[in-house]
Every structure is written in structure tokens, then in C-alpha cells.
Design a protein around this motif. Structure first.
Motif, PDB file in Angstrom:
ATOM      1  N   SER A   5       0.954  -1.100   0.173  1.00  0.00           N
ATOM      2  CA  SER A   5      -0.017   0.156   0.081  1.00  0.00           C
ATOM      3  C   SER A   5       0.777   1.324   0.161  1.00  0.00           C
ATOM      4  N   ALA A   6       0.082   2.430  -0.096  1.00  0.00           N
ATOM      5  CA  ALA A   6       1.252   3.783  -0.872  1.00  0.00           C
ATOM      6  C   ALA A   6       1.076   4.280   0.471  1.00  0.00           C
ATOM      7  N   PRO A   7       2.414   4.959   1.166  1.00  0.00           N
ATOM      8  CA  PRO A   7       2.995   4.749   2.142  1.00  0.00           C
ATOM      9  C   PRO A   7       2.414   6.467   2.862  1.00  0.00           C
ATOM     10  N   ALA A   8       2.449   6.962   4.285  1.00  0.00           N
ATOM     11  CA  ALA A   8       0.985   7.764   4.728  1.00  0.00           C
ATOM     12  C   ALA A   8       1.285   9.238   4.094  1.00  0.00           C
ATOM     13  N   ASN A   9       3.024   9.425   4.032  1.00  0.00           N
ATOM     14  CA  ASN A   9       3.111  10.484   2.956  1.00  0.00           C
ATOM     15  C   ASN A   9       4.214  10.379   1.739  1.00  0.00           C
ATOM     16  N   PRO A  10       3.130  11.241   0.908  1.00  0.00           N
ATOM     17  CA  PRO A  10       3.786  11.344  -0.612  1.00  0.00           C
ATOM     18  C   PRO A  10       6.085  11.584  -0.101  1.00  0.00           C
ATOM     19  N   SER A  12       8.171  13.302  -2.369  1.00  0.00           N
ATOM     20  CA  SER A  12       8.412  14.187  -2.037  1.00  0.00           C
ATOM     21  C   SER A  12       9.040  14.632  -0.059  1.00  0.00           C
ATOM     22  N   ARG A  13       7.657  14.800   0.249  1.00  0.00           N
ATOM     23  CA  ARG A  13       7.724  14.822   1.684  1.00  0.00           C
ATOM     24  C   ARG A  13       8.035  14.616   2.521  1.00  0.00           C
ATOM     25  N   VAL A  14       8.930  13.004   1.972  1.00  0.00           N
ATOM     26  CA  VAL A  14       9.848  12.211   3.068  1.00  0.00           C
ATOM     27  C   VAL A  14      11.258  12.690   2.663  1.00  0.00           C
ATOM     28  N   ILE A  15      11.221  12.685   1.437  1.00  0.00           N
ATOM     29  CA  ILE A  15      12.497  13.279   0.980  1.00  0.00           C
ATOM     30  C   ILE A  15      12.819  14.630   2.009  1.00  0.00           C
ATOM     31  N   LEU A  16      12.274  15.656   0.892  1.00  0.00           N
ATOM     32  CA  LEU A  16      12.569  17.110   1.909  1.00  0.00           C
ATOM     33  C   LEU A  16      12.301  17.252   3.295  1.00  0.00           C
ATOM     34  N   ALA A  17      11.941  16.439   3.957  1.00  0.00           N
ATOM     35  CA  ALA A  17      11.561  16.256   5.891  1.00  0.00           C
ATOM     36  C   ALA A  17      12.558  15.962   6.262  1.00  0.00           C
ATOM     37  N   SER A  18      13.268  15.051   5.691  1.00  0.00           N
ATOM     38  CA  SER A  18      14.539  13.908   6.214  1.00  0.00           C
ATOM     39  C   SER A  18      15.536  14.476   6.091  1.00  0.00           C
ATOM     40  N   ARG A 215       8.672  20.455   8.024  1.00  0.00           N
ATOM     41  CA  ARG A 215       7.624  19.149   9.218  1.00  0.00           C
ATOM     42  C   ARG A 215       6.297  19.019   9.870  1.00  0.00           C
ATOM     43  N   LEU A 216       6.235  19.835   9.719  1.00  0.00           N
ATOM     44  CA  LEU A 216       4.584  20.289  10.204  1.00  0.00           C
ATOM     45  C   LEU A 216       3.400  19.751   9.584  1.00  0.00           C
ATOM     46  N   LYS A 217       4.287  19.228   8.379  1.00  0.00           N
ATOM     47  CA  LYS A 217       2.768  18.643   7.642  1.00  0.00           C
ATOM     48  C   LYS A 217       3.015  17.315   7.349  1.00  0.00           C
ATOM     49  N   LEU A 218       3.898  16.511   8.063  1.00  0.00           N
ATOM     50  CA  LEU A 218       4.215  16.033   7.943  1.00  0.00           C
ATOM     51  C   LEU A 218       2.490  14.543   8.403  1.00  0.00           C
ATOM     52  N   VAL A 219       2.858  13.269   8.355  1.00  0.00           N
ATOM     53  CA  VAL A 219       2.040  12.927   8.915  1.00  0.00           C
ATOM     54  C   VAL A 219       2.891  11.171   9.744  1.00  0.00           C
TER      55      VAL A 219
END
Length: 484
Positions: A5-10, A12-18, A215-219
């Protein structure tokens, strides 16, 4: 079975946040590391002895490593119990505030040794924050990674180290160029010592705001939410780690050891060694000029008694050479991810660690000439490129390997503690040991290289004793059910 299943975060968001969080954290750390060599011995530890002042500055630098395991335990507890997002935001805020306040500190000339004490307190806050930052970022990356690409995703938080280095040192270079000493480029101008060095620390506030917005956009990841739904979240994750996963803690700690020692030798030690005067005459002339500018008496005999040589490169030239090397650090960090996904983390790291052991024996070959001797520039540049290249290959896979040693319900605590306890054994001691060995060898670097090789042998043993984690299933290994 592993879910598709698709991850909870897109992605691009995962890469940018980390990536952006660790870039900011490492930027803050490197800003201190650079200042620890350039200005803090002068402004916060004016002991009258260059070696003692530098050692005092490095001691405060190393004190942050002692705070890192404490931060790992605190952030790991909350990260494993309540989720990764809140701890990532808290660690970024702590680091940002501490770094900004360093830029506002009064110096020894203004408040005496209170200045050094305040610097120590803020440095401890930096270490405490970084203790929770890395593991949280690594978990955001790897727990949201597609199947078969966990090491590749795990390299993005690792990439924050070379990026943070380039930004921090690049900014110091610009400021140093804009505020040159009027008569001697090897010395720091009054403007640089009074306010120029503060700019990189104050600038961190801008970067923190950007990082918080991302980071505040992460789930929370699906993996953590599944662990919560299954009821395996522990009341005391730290106790679970030490009771049930102590072997993984020990292995993870020593697996990271060579990486840390190489890391801080290539950044802190080389900057000190490369920019220190290569001859007593040149060093005495610079020290005498600095003393006369302050109206102080210069004791030539005392200075000569405690002098040991370096290579004598100018600060600007040497940092530019370091930045060239760090580019290779970044490139090979990214190369290591797909490679580790293909052949395995353990196999790759065993080969790289053997290369680091051999690299330690080459220190006197590459660093045996002063800056004015023929061949010194290409040899030193080759040394920096090779060292940082190896750094990328050993550092990149750690973003996946250390979290993979632990189940979901203690993954934050376990990986954070192993990563940061290793920082005491490696990063905290490396600058101090290197300066001591450098002086004991009368300016030669050969003993420093042997030190790197010896620490790398310990890492090699840990890797041989450790399992391959490439096929570790995050979805199935959620951890034992809550009992505490």
C-alpha cells in the motif's frame, strides 16, 4: 507479508522532511565546529597557550557528544511512544534556539569565564537536540520507503551532513573574505572577531523556520500506526531496548565507530592541521604580531616550547579544498544507497571499513609536506577527496542499517542510542585524541592515522558479528506486545 500500500506521506515530502531537517542540524553543528577552530580559542579560552586553548575549545565541542545519548533516550522514548513527528519538530526547535543564542553570547573579554560556561550550556543543548534528530529523520525516510529501496531512502537524511558542511563553511568563507585582516590574511580581523563570526549562528533561525514548515506537514508512517493498532507500543521503550535488544545496541554502537572517527578527523582535525603554521618562524611572527596588536608581551621561548607544526595552508584555501572533498562525500553517500539495497548493507560496509583501515596508514604519505613544498596541494586534495569519499560510502548505509536492527516499537530508541553512544567513543574523543597524538608526534600525522585504523578494526569486528538487515521486514517486526 510486506504490504504494498502507498505510504502515508508522499515521496517528495518524505525526502524533503528528512533531508532539510538534518541539513539544518548539521549546519548548526558545523558552524560550531568551524568556530571552535577559528575563533573560540581566542574569544572564549584565552589561556595564553595555543594548544591548551584549542584543546579547551575541542573539549566543549566534545561535550555535546556526551549530551547526545541523553537526547537519544528522551526523544527516543517519546518517538517510540507517541510518534516520530512531534520529536522531530522539538529537536529542530531545540537545536535552532541553542545555535541562535550562541550567536548572541558575550565573550571572555566581556564577562570572563562565564562566557565559556554559557557556551558549554548551549553546546550541550545542541548535542541534546542532535541526539534525537538523526534517528527521527532516518525513521521518517525508511518507514515510508518503497519495498527494496530502504537504503536509498535512508541516504537522504545522511546527505544533510555534507550539505550542512558546505553551507556552514561556505558562509564562514564569505564572511572571512568580506572582513579580511588589513595586514595579514592568516589572521582574523577585528570585525570578524567582534561580530562577523556571529552571522552563521544567527542565520540558522531562517533555516529552522523553513524546516519547521516542512516537518509540520508530516503524518505518522503506516508502520508506526500499525504498531499502535496492534497494541505493541511500550510504556517504557528504553527499558525494553536494554532488556531485549542489548546485543543490537552494542553492535550498532561499534558499527558506527569508524564512521564517527573518520568524520571528525576529516573535518575538525584536518582544518586544524592544514591551517596551522608549518614552521616555528612563521608561527612566532604571527603570534608576536597578534600580541603586539593587543598590547601584550610575547614570550618567544614559551611559545617555542609548546609549538608543533602543521601544513601552513591559508584558511580560505584549505576550506575550499575541504569543500571539494565534501562534494565527493555527498555524491558517494547517494551512491551507497542503491548499492546497499542491491548487495546488502553488511557486505558493502565490511569492504569500506577495510578500505578505511588501509587509509589510516596513508596519513603521513598525503600530509607529510608543508603547503609551500612541491606537490603538497595535489597530495592534500587527494587525501581529502579519498577520505570524504570513504566517508560517504560508510555513512550512507547507516540511515537504513541502524534502524533495521530494531523492531518498530523500539526502533527510535534503539537506533538513536546506538548512534549517539558511538558519538562519545568516536566524535567526542576524536578531536582531543588527534590533537594530543599530533603534538606527541612533533607535528607528524602518522599516529592520528593509526588511531583511525585501530578504531576501524573494532567496527570491522562488529560488522562481522552482525546479521545482514537488507531483508528485515518492518511490517512484520513490530515488536513484542506491551508488558511494561
Amino acid at each position: 507479508m510486506t504490504t504494498t500500500s502507498a505510504p502515508a506521506n508522499p515521496r517528495s515530502r518524505v525526502i524533503l522532511a528528512s533531508l532539510i531537517g538534518t541539513t539544518i542540524e548539521f549546519y548548526d553543528f558545523y558552524a560550531y565546529a568551524t568556530a571552535a577552530v577559528l575563533v573560540f580559542p581566542i574569544l572564549f579560552f584565552p589561556t595564553g597557550n595555543d594548544t591548551t586553548a584549542l584543546l579547551s575549545s575541542f573539549a566543549v565541542f566534545g561535550a555535546a557528544m556526551v549530551a547526545r545519548p541523553i537526547g537519544a533516550m528522551v526523544y527516543g522514548h517519546f518517538g517510540d511512544k507517541f510518534g516520530r513527528k512531534a520529536t522531530l519538530v522539538a529537536s529542530l526547535l531545540t537545536m535552532g534556539i541553542a545555535t541562535f543564542l550562541i550567536g548572541l553570547l558575550p565573550t571572555f573579554q566581556q564577562i570572563g569565564w562565564w562566557a565559556a560556561l554559557l557556551l558549554l550550556v548551549l553546546r550541550l543543548a545542541q548535542g541534546f537536540a542532535l541526539g534525537g534528530e538523526w534517528s527521527g529523520a532516518a525513521l521518517v525516510a525508511t518507514e515510508n520507503a518503497p519495498s527494496g529501496k530502504r537504503a536509498w531512502y535512508g541516504t537522504f537524511p545522511q546527505l544533510g551532513a555534507p550539505l550542512g558542511f558546505i553551507i556552514a563553511n561556505g558562509l564562514f568563507l564569505i564572511i572571512n573574505f568580506a572582513l579580511p585582516h588589513q595586514s595579514d590574511p592568516a589572521l582574523k580581523s577585528e570585525a570578524f572577531l567582534s561580530w562577523g563570526w556571529r552571522v552563521p549562528f544567527l542565520f540558522s533561525a531562517v533555516m529552522v523556520i523553513i524546516g519547521l514548515w516542512v516537518r509540520l506537514k508530516l503524518v505518522e508512517s503506516d508502520t508506526f500506526r500499525k504498531a499502535a493498532d496492534k497494541g505493541v507500543i511500550r510504556k517504557l521503550p528504553l527499558a525494553t531496548v536494554f532488556r531485549h535488544h542489548w546485543k543490537q545496541l552494542i553492535l550498532g554502537t561499534f558499527i558506527m565507530l569508524a564512521t564517527y572517527v573518520l568524520f571528525y578527523l576529516m573535518t575538525n582535525f584536518t582544518l586544524s592541521y592544514g591551517t596551522k603554521a608549518a614552521s616555528l618562524e612563521a608561527a612566532s611572527a604571527a603570534a608576536k604580531a597578534a600580541a603586539e596588536a593587543k598590547g601584550a608581551t610575547f614570550d618567544a621561548a614559551a611559545f617555542a616550547a609548546q609549538f608543533y607544526p602543521g601544513q601552513g595552508f591559508g584558511y580560505t584555501n584549505f576550506v575550499l579544498m575541504q569543500i571539494v572533498g565534501v562534494v565527493f562525500f555527498g555524491v558517494f553517500t547517494m551512491v551507497s544507497g542503491p548499492w546497499a539495497d542491491r548487495i546488502g548493507r553488511r557486505k558493502l560496509l565490511i569492504g569500506v571499513t577495510v578500505a578505511i583501515i588501509l587509509f589510516g596508514f596513508t596519513f603521513p604519505l598525503f600530509l607529510g609536506q608543508s603547503a609551500t613544498e612541491p606537490g603538497a596541494v595535489p597530495l592534500t586534495q587527494a587525501f581529502l577527496i579519498l577520505g570524504f569519499l570513504l566517508m560517504g560510502l560508510t555513512f550512507g548505509p547507516m540511515g537504513a542499517l541502524l534502524p533495521e536492527l530494531f523492531p518498530t516499537n523500539v526502533r527510535y530508541s534503539g537506533s538513536a542510542i546506538a548512534y549517539n553512544v558511538s558519538s562519545i567513543l568516536g566524535a567526542a574523543l576524536a578531536p582531543l585524541v588527534a590533537v594530543w597524538l599530533w603534538s606527541a608526534a612533533d607535528g607528524s600525522s602518522w599516529m592520528v592515522g593509526i588511531y583511525l585504523s585501530a578504531m576501524s578494526v573494532l567496527t570491522l569486528v562488529a560488522l562481522i558479528l552482525s546479521p545482514e538487515t537488507k531483508d528485515h521486514d518492518y511490517e512484520d517486526d513490530l515488536g513484542i506486545a506491551a508488558q511494561l
